[in-house]
Every structure is written in C-alpha cells, then in structure tokens.
Write an enzyme that holds these catalytic residues in place. Sequence first.
Site, PDB file in Angstrom:
ATOM      1  CE  LYS A   1      -2.791  -4.996   7.913  1.00 62.42           C
ATOM      2  NZ  LYS A   1      -2.917  -5.118   6.499  1.00 62.42           N
TER       3      LYS A   1
ATOM      4  CB  THR B   1      -0.877   0.014   1.238  1.00 63.51           C
ATOM      5  OG1 THR B   1      -1.845  -1.188   1.076  1.00 63.51           O
ATOM      6  CG2 THR B   1      -1.913   1.290   1.371  1.00 63.51           C
TER       7      THR B   1
ATOM      8  CD  GLU C   1      -4.974 -26.750  26.889  1.00 62.36           C
ATOM      9  OE1 GLU C   1      -5.379 -27.725  26.656  1.00 62.36           O
ATOM     10  OE2 GLU C   1      -5.490 -25.909  27.515  1.00 62.36           O
TER      11      GLU C   1
ATOM     12  CB  THR D   1       0.760  -3.674   6.419  1.00 62.20           C
ATOM     13  OG1 THR D   1      -0.583  -3.627   5.556  1.00 62.20           O
ATOM     14  CG2 THR D   1       1.339  -2.335   6.120  1.00 62.20           C
ATOM     15  CG  ASP D   2      -2.147  -7.853   3.859  1.00 62.50           C
ATOM     16  OD1 ASP D   2      -2.397  -6.968   4.508  1.00 62.50           O
ATOM     17  OD2 ASP D   2      -3.035  -8.042   2.835  1.00 62.50           O
TER      18      ASP D   2
ATOM     19  CE1 TYR E   1      -5.994   0.640   0.379  1.00 62.26           C
ATOM     20  CE2 TYR E   1      -3.980  -0.332  -0.996  1.00 62.26           C
ATOM     21  CZ  TYR E   1      -4.595   0.023   0.180  1.00 62.26           C
ATOM     22  OH  TYR E   1      -4.305  -0.824   1.359  1.00 62.26           O
TER      23      TYR E   1
HETATM   24  N1  GLN Z   1      -1.671  -2.101   3.824  1.00 58.48           N
HETATM   25  C1  GLN Z   1      -1.145  -2.830   3.016  1.00 58.48           C
HETATM   26  O1  GLN Z   1      -0.025  -2.681   2.685  1.00 58.48           O
HETATM   27  C2  GLN Z   1      -2.201  -3.952   2.501  1.00 58.48           C
HETATM   28  C3  GLN Z   1      -1.972  -3.929   1.071  1.00 58.48           C
HETATM   29  C4  GLN Z   1      -1.484  -5.420   0.456  1.00 58.48           C
HETATM   30  N2  GLN Z   1      -2.523  -6.336   0.858  1.00 58.48           N
HETATM   31  C5  GLN Z   1      -0.131  -5.873   1.060  1.00 58.48           C
HETATM   32  O2  GLN Z   1      -0.060  -6.461   2.081  1.00 58.48           O
HETATM   33  O3  GLN Z   1       0.751  -5.551   0.172  1.00 58.48           O
END
Ligand code: GLN
Length: 373
Positions: free
Chosen positions: A210, A57, A330, A137-138, A71
Amino acid sequence: MFSCRSGAALHLRGAIFALALAGGFGAAPLGAREMPESGTAAAVKKPNVVILATGGTIAGAGADAANSATYTAAKVPVDKLIAAVPQVNTIANVRGEQVFQIASESFTDAQLVQLGKRVSQLLKQDDVDGIVITHGTDTLEETAFFLDLVVKSDKPIVVVGSMRPGTAISADGALNLLDAVTVAASKEAIGQGVTVTMNDYIQSGRDVNKRTNIVPSAFYSQWGPLGMVVEGKTYFFRSLTKRHNMSSEFDIDQIDSLPLVGIVYGSGNMIPGVYDAEVQAGAKAIVNAGTGNGSVPGYLVDKLKDIRSKGTLVIRSSRVPDGFVLRNAEQPDDKYDWVVAHDLNPAKAKVLAAVALTKTTDTKELQRIFWEY
Ligand SMILES: NC(=O)CC[C@H](N)C(=O)O
C-alpha cells in the site's frame, strides 16, 4: 500472420459474438473455470468460491456519500457485501463466511494463524475452487504474503479491499470484489500464488504494498502487477518466481502460533533503548527498517551486535520502498551474523521472519529463506 482483416479472424469474432448473445445476461463470463460442455450457457459448471470476510473499508460505512475518507471500517456483514454485487453469481457459486469484523491494523498473529487454517481447511474440500478474503487495506499486504507462504494449495486465493466505503461516491469495493471473485474462479490464477485485486490490477500478494492512504490506486508493486481483470476475464502477463504455496516449505497445518518479531524504524538520531525494549518484550528477531540500503548508524552497531550475541536475530530491511538490501553492503552481515531482507519491506520481512522462525533459528538457513521467498 493473424490479421484482423483475415477471413478466419472475422469468422472467429462472429462466433464469439453469437455465443455471447445466446448466453444472454446470465451467461458465465469467459473467465469461469469450466468450459461449456454442449455450447449452451446452461451447461456451464460454475466454480465454487468462498468469501471469507474480515472487515476493513470494503465493509465500511460513512455518514454521507461525500465521506470518502471519514467513515467506520468493518460494519457491513458478508451477506450484504455479496448481495450488493449480484454479478458475482454469474461467475461462480458464491457463499460467505464472517471470520472477523475488524479494521486490519487490529489483526493479531493469532488471527492471522486462525485465518490461514480456515483457508487451508476450505481449499482441501473438493467443493471449493477458490477463496476470496475481504480485508482492510492497511495490513492487507501482510496477510496476503502470509497466506502465500503457508497455505499448501494451488487453488486461487485472492485478498481484496477497498479504499472507499460502499456508502461513498465512486466507491471501489464492488468492482474490486467482483474482480476478486473473477480471479478466484479462473483457471489462469491456479498456481499464481496469493493475489490481490485492487483498481483493476491483479497484484502478487508477495510483492504488493500500500503506497498511498486515500486513492483507489493505492496498491503498487515495484516488480509490476501480474496482470489485469476486466469485465469478468483475467489477463495474466507475469508469474511469481519466488517460492509460494505448493513450493513452500511452510505449512499452516503445522503452525499454531508465531514467534514475536519487532520492527525498529530507522531515522536520524535514534533511541537505542527501543531495541532493548523489544528484546525484553520477547522479540525473537528485530527487523531493522534502516535508512537507504538498510544502513545502521555507527552509534547503534554495538547495540545490534550485542543483541545478536544474546540470541535475538537482526534482519536488515529498509525504509526505502523500492530496491533491495544487499548483503555485506553498508554493514558486514557475515561478520555480525545478521540477515538481510532482500526486497521485502519491513512489514513483509517481519511476516517471513516469524514464519521462518517456526522452523529454524540458523542464520544461514534464514538467509536462504529470505533469498528464496
Ligand atoms: N482502506 C482501508 O481498508 C483502511 C481501513 C482500516 N484502517 C483497515 O485497514 O481496515
């Protein structure tokens, strides 16, 4: 003893202010690696930072400024990302390389290895002081942890993303990138392990997860951030105690591929055949993202024992984001020859398992590795 009202303090504050005025807009910020040799801004030798762009992103673009969540990721090339934040040039000599242009969920192990080798190669150069990796970010937390485990360098490595594309109102990427360059250029970040700069915080790449899908405050570590980065200066308050980078026994220069590791997500009423499918697909280890303290349903215990007896490693992690899985709580891990993932979430446990399996399949050794990293 050192009161703000003391003459010494006032004198010091006055001197800092005068230095800032003399430096003007182009002065290197306090976080820059080298101190002035003659007291003038011109004498400041800026650190060299390479930005390796991979997409996400932070390189995304939407149709309208109101599109904060709708986007296309991985659109903007690295040179444009850097040009959009000219302030980075006051901190460091910055140059960019486009390594990939992908959304991070599309990262493969082969790409992870390729990225790690490039980071390692660059950090061996005398003319590179720090690396920034722009990333979706994923799966940012996986890449950051992987680099933390395998890159043999003390120089700062910062992984950074954004939650909103640059085209959106209140886009967070520009400040996150400026902060990433600040950390990569700072002396304070040397030896701190791979870090992640999101939302003004400096997080440990080993710890961070995240936690939410939309907002800029998406990244969180249950052990807290390492510090903050504010207006071109780093503030570290903690250090990573786990083995990483120079103290790691793993080295990307010795790794050309990663063994396949699967994850099975725990829930009520599970499907046993999923484990068989992962083994048949070639998984050398399965991370069981169990419920609670990595618990395993009674009707699945024999299945996991059977998988282990045929050679696939079983690693108990948990779908619960915080806390950690205790060995022999467990389930009797000693008896079944299973490993526990400690505080690593399933995705991070998968990364460590894959890296560890490049060296050993011994479960005692693997458990030691899960305690130490
Ligand atoms: N906020 C993000 O970067 C998510 C965008 C995309 N799904 C990625 O991880 O690249």
